[in-house]
Design a protein around this motif. Structure first.
Motif, short mmCIF file in Angstrom:
data_model
loop_
_atom_site.label_atom_id
_atom_site.label_comp_id
_atom_site.label_asym_id
_atom_site.label_seq_id
_atom_site.Cartn_x
_atom_site.Cartn_y
_atom_site.Cartn_z
N ALA A 77 0.82 -1.21 0.00
CA ALA A 77 0.00 0.00 0.00
C ALA A 77 0.85 1.26 0.00
CB ALA A 77 -0.91 0.00 1.22
N GLU A 78 0.37 2.27 -0.72
CA GLU A 78 0.95 3.60 -0.61
C GLU A 78 0.74 4.06 0.84
OE1 GLU A 78 2.59 5.70 -2.32
OE2 GLU A 78 1.86 7.75 -2.14
N PRO A 79 1.82 4.53 1.52
CA PRO A 79 1.63 5.00 2.90
C PRO A 79 0.54 6.07 2.97
CG PRO A 79 3.97 4.80 2.39
CD PRO A 79 3.23 4.55 1.10
N GLY A 80 -0.32 5.93 3.96
CA GLY A 80 -1.42 6.89 4.12
C GLY A 80 -2.71 6.44 3.47
N LEU A 81 -2.65 5.35 2.69
CA LEU A 81 -3.86 4.87 2.00
C LEU A 81 -4.88 4.29 2.96
CD1 LEU A 81 -5.27 3.99 -0.79
CD2 LEU A 81 -4.24 1.76 -0.32
N LEU A 82 -4.40 3.50 3.91
CA LEU A 82 -5.31 2.69 4.73
C LEU A 82 -5.80 3.44 5.96
CD1 LEU A 82 -3.37 -0.70 4.56
CD2 LEU A 82 -5.20 0.12 3.08
N GLY A 83 -7.01 3.06 6.38
CA GLY A 83 -7.59 3.72 7.54
C GLY A 83 -7.05 3.22 8.87
N ALA B 71 9.10 2.39 -6.11
CA ALA B 71 9.32 3.73 -6.66
C ALA B 71 9.12 3.76 -8.18
CB ALA B 71 10.72 4.21 -6.30
N LEU B 72 9.59 2.73 -8.89
CA LEU B 72 9.51 2.78 -10.36
C LEU B 72 8.05 2.79 -10.86
CD1 LEU B 72 12.51 0.48 -11.45
CD2 LEU B 72 12.38 2.98 -11.55
N PRO B 73 7.21 1.84 -10.42
CA PRO B 73 5.83 1.90 -10.92
C PRO B 73 5.11 3.18 -10.47
CG PRO B 73 6.25 -0.22 -9.88
CD PRO B 73 7.42 0.66 -9.58
N ARG B 74 5.43 3.67 -9.28
CA ARG B 74 4.77 4.87 -8.81
C ARG B 74 5.17 6.08 -9.68
NH1 ARG B 74 4.80 7.42 -2.77
NH2 ARG B 74 7.04 7.40 -3.09
N GLU B 75 6.47 6.16 -9.99
CA GLU B 75 6.94 7.32 -10.75
C GLU B 75 6.58 7.26 -12.22
OE1 GLU B 75 11.10 7.40 -9.84
OE2 GLU B 75 10.67 7.81 -7.72
N THR B 76 6.64 6.07 -12.80
CA THR B 76 6.47 5.97 -14.25
C THR B 76 5.05 5.58 -14.66
OG1 THR B 76 7.02 3.62 -14.32
CG2 THR B 76 8.87 5.17 -14.47
N GLY B 77 4.29 5.03 -13.73
CA GLY B 77 2.97 4.52 -14.09
C GLY B 77 3.05 3.22 -14.89
N GLN B 78 4.26 2.71 -15.08
CA GLN B 78 4.47 1.50 -15.88
C GLN B 78 4.85 0.32 -14.99
OE1 GLN B 78 4.21 1.74 -19.39
NE2 GLN B 78 3.51 3.79 -18.85
N ARG B 79 4.72 -0.88 -15.54
CA ARG B 79 5.21 -2.02 -14.79
C ARG B 79 6.74 -2.00 -14.73
NH1 ARG B 79 4.03 -7.19 -18.70
NH2 ARG B 79 5.60 -6.72 -20.29
N SER C 198 6.69 -5.76 -10.64
CA SER C 198 5.63 -5.01 -9.99
C SER C 198 4.87 -4.14 -10.98
CB SER C 198 6.19 -4.15 -8.86
OG SER C 198 7.17 -3.26 -9.34
N VAL C 199 3.62 -3.86 -10.64
CA VAL C 199 2.77 -2.97 -11.46
C VAL C 199 2.10 -1.96 -10.55
CG1 VAL C 199 2.31 -4.77 -13.18
CG2 VAL C 199 0.70 -4.43 -11.30
N PRO C 200 1.87 -0.75 -11.06
CA PRO C 200 1.15 0.24 -10.25
C PRO C 200 -0.32 -0.14 -10.15
CG PRO C 200 1.57 1.13 -12.46
CD PRO C 200 2.23 -0.22 -12.40
N HIS D 43 -6.94 3.31 -8.62
CA HIS D 43 -8.39 3.27 -8.67
C HIS D 43 -8.82 4.64 -9.13
CE1 HIS D 43 -12.56 3.43 -6.93
NE2 HIS D 43 -12.60 2.38 -7.73
N GLY D 44 -9.36 4.72 -10.37
CA GLY D 44 -9.56 6.04 -10.96
C GLY D 44 -8.20 6.69 -11.12
N ASP D 45 -8.05 7.89 -10.61
CA ASP D 45 -6.78 8.60 -10.72
C ASP D 45 -5.88 8.35 -9.53
OD1 ASP D 45 -7.49 9.68 -13.08
OD2 ASP D 45 -8.27 11.56 -12.22
N ARG D 46 -6.42 7.66 -8.52
CA ARG D 46 -5.68 7.56 -7.28
C ARG D 46 -4.71 6.38 -7.29
NH1 ARG D 46 -7.60 7.16 -0.98
NH2 ARG D 46 -5.55 7.79 -0.21
N PHE D 47 -3.45 6.67 -6.93
CA PHE D 47 -2.45 5.61 -6.80
C PHE D 47 -2.63 4.92 -5.46
CE2 PHE D 47 1.89 4.39 -5.30
CZ PHE D 47 2.18 3.43 -6.27
N LEU D 48 -2.92 3.61 -5.50
CA LEU D 48 -3.17 2.87 -4.25
C LEU D 48 -1.91 2.20 -3.72
CD1 LEU D 48 -6.48 0.98 -5.21
CD2 LEU D 48 -6.25 3.27 -4.23
N GLY D 49 -1.01 1.85 -4.63
CA GLY D 49 0.19 1.11 -4.22
C GLY D 49 0.65 0.27 -5.39
N VAL D 50 1.40 -0.80 -5.10
CA VAL D 50 1.84 -1.68 -6.18
C VAL D 50 1.48 -3.13 -5.87
CG1 VAL D 50 3.78 -0.15 -6.76
CG2 VAL D 50 4.20 -2.15 -5.34
#
Lengths: 239, 260
Positions: A77-83, A124-132, A152-154, A157-164
């Motif tokens: 998970a992207e830090p801060g995503l989860l409740g 970091a790579l999938p988050r930065e590039t949006g690519q696998r 890994s793949v990004p 959900h919609g525009d929001r990055f959830l993690g990899v």
């Protein structure tokens, strides 16, 4: 005298590509399932670790199905995503005794120097590039202490990055899968990652882990891409 | 939160088999260091006796003796009955004083030998890292150097110093050297914080780490290796000096034989 045609090499790179595409296929399923879980929660409260536990049957199934190649799989998970947790890995591994176990990390920055996982290439790579991404080979001292590739793949959900979503392939398993393919070639060959590091090799002069930069590689004949996989096959001169 | 502090990655080392040291001492050191480093938190429950002894690779009897010693040091409380077990108690004493006590458990010969082993691992890792590194590998080391200089307390500084060593071994592309580095750190544990010292000492450690990163970047294997070895030797020399100053400086330890 054996002659290699480009068709032979093309066949080898196709099979190397297929080997890793199978792993990416498993990772893609983890992404789909994670997005489906997120979609259910989208309107209401934030996602929680309890929601992510819904991935487990899929993760267990893929670890069993790809036992020869995949040794760890899950969603990070992207830090801060989860409740209910500042950071989280829903990550399962096949241990040496063959049992499936969750990875439980100390993610508290006050007690662990290894709590921030966002700097690792596989995140970091999938988050930065949006690519696998195909990270490694690298020594994975966070999760397994193994020399590994992590695919890994990004996950959005919609525009929001959830993690990899990701899967670990230990290098010894990768080697077992691809060396028989490389040995079909008449001369030595290396599979080299985007940074010039050898991931598998039938050339004793250039072993896995070493760097094969093009200007240094006087004994290199030709490079072949492996489809969309960020590895190239380097054909080498015979010793 | 469901995070279990007792497992995963580098922390496996806390409960990995303790090897061939005198076993009770080894278990006591390992767990006491983990408490001092904050790897085990106040109030945390230790695994049950049979699980813990299996994971540490010692007999239940040895484990019980070690737990007794830890209870005497006030680091563990044992409660009986339902919901009972052994729980971590972090004492109120400042970390430096507790570490001084811990140092007294080591002989200078043991410290010297550990330093020799550690220098061998770190030096080899640095040489190989210089041969096998590419710019992407340096990011982690540079980040650790920044965090080391910015660290606010002894424990955090010690943890980041340890991570720098692990990252260097990983840059060597060797899982074995990386595991060995983690194992050595588990053994020396929180004591490394003492070796890092204050102000002057810290600045020189940071300078050395910076020079080491440069040597790795430039592919200068010999320079990287000798800097890495020097880094370990300097740290161990400080520890040995502290250990020798022990009785005179009032770092608490066992009374020397013959003293009333």
């Amino acid at each position: 005298m054996a002659l290699t045609t480009s068709v032979d090499v093309a066949d080898v790179v196709d099979r190397v590509r297929d080997t890793l595409e199978d792993v990416f296929e498993a990772v893609a399923r983890v992404r789909e399932r994670t997005v489906a879980i997120a979609a259910v929660r989208a309107a209401g409260r934030p996602l929680t670790t309890v929601d992510l536990a819904g991935l487990r049957p899929l993760l267990h199934d893929r670890l069993r199905r790809h036992r020869d190649l995949i040794s760890g799989i899950g969603f990070i998970a992207e830090p801060g995503l989860l409740g209910d947790a500042p950071a989280w890995l829903e990550w399962w591994q096949t241990s040496r005794d063959g049992e499936l176990r969750p990875l439980l990390l100390d993610l508290d920055p006050h007690t662990s120097a290894y709590s921030d996982y966002t700097h690792w290439d596989w995140f970091a790579l999938p988050r930065e590039t949006g690519q696998r991404a195909c990270a490694g080979p690298y020594v994975d001292y966070l999760c397994s202490d193994e020399y590994s590739l992590t695919l890994s793949v990004p996950v959005h959900h919609g525009d929001r990055f959830l993690g990899v979503a990701a899967a670990d392939v230990y290098l010894r398993h990768f080697e077992a899968a691809v060396i028989p393919l490389l040995r079909v070639l008449p001369g030595p060959a290396c599979l080299v990652n985007a940074r010039g590091r050898v991931a598998a090799s039938t050339d004793a002069r250039h072993l896995a882990g070493s760097l094969l930069k093009r200007p240094d590689a006087a004994d290199e004949v030709r490079r072949w891409p492996c489809g969309d996989i960020p590895l190239v096959l380097a054909q080498m001169r015979s010793a | 939160m469901l995070v279990n502090k007792l497992s995963g990655g580098a922390l496996h080392a806390v409960f990995a088999p303790v090897g061939n040291l005198a076993r009770v001492d080894a278990v006591v050191r390992r767990l006491a260091d983990a408490i001092d480093l904050g790897l085990l938190a106040d109030g945390e429950q230790l695994p049950g006796e049979s699980e813990l002894s299996a994971r540490l690779g010692v007999s239940t009897v040895t484990l019980r003796e070690a737990l007794m010693a830890l209870r005497q040091q006030g680091l563990v409380t044992t409660r009986r009955g339902r919901g009972g077990g052994s729980f971590v108690t972090v004492p109120d004493q400042p970390p430096a004083a507790r570490l001084g006590h811990r140092l007294a458990d080591w002989s200078t010969e043991e410290l010297r030998d550990l330093g020799d082993h550690w220098a061998a691992i770190s030096g080899t890792a640095a040489r190989l890292a210089a041969e096998r590194t590419e710019p992407g590998d340096l990011a982690a080391l540079l980040r650790s150097l920044d965090e080391f200089e910015a660290a606010e307390d002894l424990a955090a500084r010690g943890r980041i110093y340890g991570r720098f060593h692990v990252e260097l071994a990983a840059a060597a592309q060797s899982a074995r050297l990386t595991k060995e580095e983690i194992r050595i750190q588990a053994e020396i544990g929180a004591l490394i914080c003492l070796a890092l010292g204050e102000d002057d000492g810290l600045a020189s450690v940071a300078r050395l780490q910076r020079a080491l990163i440069r040597a790795v970047r430039d592919g200068d294997a010999e320079q990287a290796g000798s800097l890495a070895e020097r880094r370990v030797r300097d740290a161990m020399a400080r520890l040995i000096e502290l250990r020798l100053a022990d009785s005179g400086q009032g770092l608490s330890g066992p009374d020397p034989p013959g003293r009333p």
